[in-house]
Design an enzyme around this catalytic site. Structure first.
Site, PDB file in Angstrom:
ATOM      1  N   ASP A  51       5.887   4.584   5.200  1.00  0.00           N
ATOM      2  CA  ASP A  51       6.838   3.621   5.746  1.00  0.00           C
ATOM      3  C   ASP A  51       6.933   2.357   4.906  1.00  0.00           C
ATOM      4  OD1 ASP A  51       4.167   3.405   6.746  1.00  0.00           O
ATOM      5  OD2 ASP A  51       4.813   1.943   8.240  1.00  0.00           O
ATOM      6  N   HIS A  52       6.085   2.244   3.887  1.00  0.00           N
ATOM      7  CA  HIS A  52       6.104   1.073   3.006  1.00  0.00           C
ATOM      8  C   HIS A  52       6.544   1.398   1.577  1.00  0.00           C
ATOM      9  CE1 HIS A  52       3.967  -1.586   5.908  1.00  0.00           C
ATOM     10  NE2 HIS A  52       3.568  -0.407   6.362  1.00  0.00           N
ATOM     11  N   HIS A  93      -7.336  -2.130   5.596  1.00  0.00           N
ATOM     12  CA  HIS A  93      -6.537  -1.020   6.108  1.00  0.00           C
ATOM     13  C   HIS A  93      -7.209   0.270   5.659  1.00  0.00           C
ATOM     14  CE1 HIS A  93      -2.973   0.404   8.063  1.00  0.00           C
ATOM     15  NE2 HIS A  93      -2.500   1.018   6.999  1.00  0.00           N
ATOM     16  N   HIS A 128       0.849  -1.192   0.000  1.00  0.00           N
ATOM     17  CA  HIS A 128       0.000   0.000   0.000  1.00  0.00           C
ATOM     18  C   HIS A 128       0.884   1.241   0.000  1.00  0.00           C
ATOM     19  CE1 HIS A 128       0.931  -0.564   4.251  1.00  0.00           C
ATOM     20  NE2 HIS A 128       0.477   0.661   4.514  1.00  0.00           N
ATOM     21  N   ASP A 174       0.094  -4.081   6.845  1.00  0.00           N
ATOM     22  CA  ASP A 174      -0.913  -3.347   7.607  1.00  0.00           C
ATOM     23  C   ASP A 174      -2.343  -3.785   7.304  1.00  0.00           C
ATOM     24  OD1 ASP A 174       1.521  -2.164   7.856  1.00  0.00           O
ATOM     25  OD2 ASP A 174       0.784  -0.117   7.736  1.00  0.00           O
ATOM     26  N   HIS A 200       1.374   3.928   2.135  1.00  0.00           N
ATOM     27  CA  HIS A 200       1.772   4.699   3.297  1.00  0.00           C
ATOM     28  C   HIS A 200       3.293   4.801   3.270  1.00  0.00           C
ATOM     29  CE1 HIS A 200      -2.136   4.177   5.839  1.00  0.00           C
ATOM     30  NE2 HIS A 200      -2.138   5.293   5.137  1.00  0.00           N
ATOM     31  N   HIS A 217       7.283  -5.037  11.848  1.00  0.00           N
ATOM     32  CA  HIS A 217       6.502  -3.786  11.783  1.00  0.00           C
ATOM     33  C   HIS A 217       6.059  -3.375  13.185  1.00  0.00           C
ATOM     34  CE1 HIS A 217       3.224  -0.996  10.590  1.00  0.00           C
ATOM     35  NE2 HIS A 217       3.933  -0.843   9.480  1.00  0.00           N
TER      36      HIS A 217
END
Length: 306
Positions: A67-68, A141, A63, A208, A65, A266
């Site tokens: 941090d990914h 999510h 996805h 997530d 976000h 994570h």
């Protein structure tokens, strides 16, 4: 070097810490190198791990976000800087195509490497090849998210004592594996006579998400499950409000699914003791549990006889 291993590049969640970089996971799978969720700093973590950019054959985003995916610009530009000769395929949620375009061309650079975009829109297979089948399932999510699963096809393993008894030697072994039967000394030797089933290996990557059908489908029977455990269970309400799992929930999934090795990652920066995640998981899952740490290498476990 194992032919199949997980190289952990980062294990933090929303914010990196002094000891944990943003997400990043490279799955070495024979000739494939699947880079999952490269967060900020992934290019440098690859250097620390001793992994060349040429090892990457696929970039798989769950996805959009930060941090990914904030490591995508550095990784993409490094592929061209190093003149990586093979095409690299990028999988990501199709709804975030505009975000990927911004990440891919975040700054000016001389694009040499070939990056093929293959966005993901629905559950199902996204790639097949000698490595097996790479498929996705939708997760739960706040933004659209998909988990990934890699399945090697089942095969056969030759039994040396039966080959010898049947008089099958040298190049005849390869012919038998290819054709299913051969003639030896005036009689037919079939593959089933001199071999046994060899189940294919499997791997799942779940980031997530709240608990949902997709999590269960991805985890079902895999040899290794890499799964987020952002929170500990006393904070379950907080986890669910932000669309995450606890270590206990991740372990319960693994127990129900018959997972071989459970890899937790994570982690929220609110927790100081990583052993607390292992202890919580061990209460409900009796298989091997790995609490991932940056730059750890985790071999894909041997095939299980099912």
């Amino acid at each position: 070097m194992p032919a199949r291993e997980l190289v952990v590049l980062g294990t933090a969640s929303q914010a990196p810490t002094r000891h944990r970089s943003h997400n990043g996971y490279l799955l070495r799978w024979d000739r494939e190198g699947l880079l999952f969720d490269p967060g900020e700093g992934t290019q440098r973590q690859l250097l620390f791990a001793g992994v060349a950019s040429s090892a990457v054959t696929r970039i798989c985003l769950t996805h959009f976000h930060g941090d990914h995916c904030l490591g995508v610009p550095g990784v993409v530009q490094r592929l061209s800087l190093d003149k990586v000769a093979h095409p690299v395929v990028a999988h990501y949620p199709a709804s975030g195509a505009h975000w990927f375009a911004r990440l891919r061309y975040a700054t000016a650079f001389h694009e040499v490497a070939e990056l093929r975009e293959e966005p993901v829109a629905d559950d199902g297979p996204v790639a097949t090849g000698a490595f097996g089948t790479l498929s996705v399932r939708r997760l739960d999510h706040p933004v659209e998210s998909f988990g990934y699963r890699l399945d090697e096809p089942d095969g056969r393993r030759m039994l040396p004592e039966r080959l010898a008894a049947a008089g099958v030697t040298g190049p005849a072994v390869s012919r038998l594996a290819r054709d299913g039967s051969i003639e030896v000394g005036g009689r037919t030797v079939r593959l089933d006579d001199v071999s046994a089933p060899r189940p294919g290996q499997s791997f799942a990557f779940v980031m997530d998400t709240r608990l949902c059908a997709g999590v269960e489908e991805l985890a079902a029977g895999v040899d290794m499950l890499v799964i987020e455990s952002t929170f500990l269970h006393p904070d379950a309400d907080l986890a669910h409000s932000f669309g995450h799992l606890t270590a206990r929930e991740a372990a319960e999934v693994a127990a129900r699914a018959g997972v071989g090795t459970l890899v937790l990652t994570h982690f929220s920066q609110r927790y100081r003791d990583p052993l607390a995640f292992a202890a919580e998981a061990a209460e409900v899952f009796d298989g091997p549990v790995v609490v991932a740490a940056d730059l750890m290498r985790i071999p894909v476990p041997p095939r299980r006889r099912r």
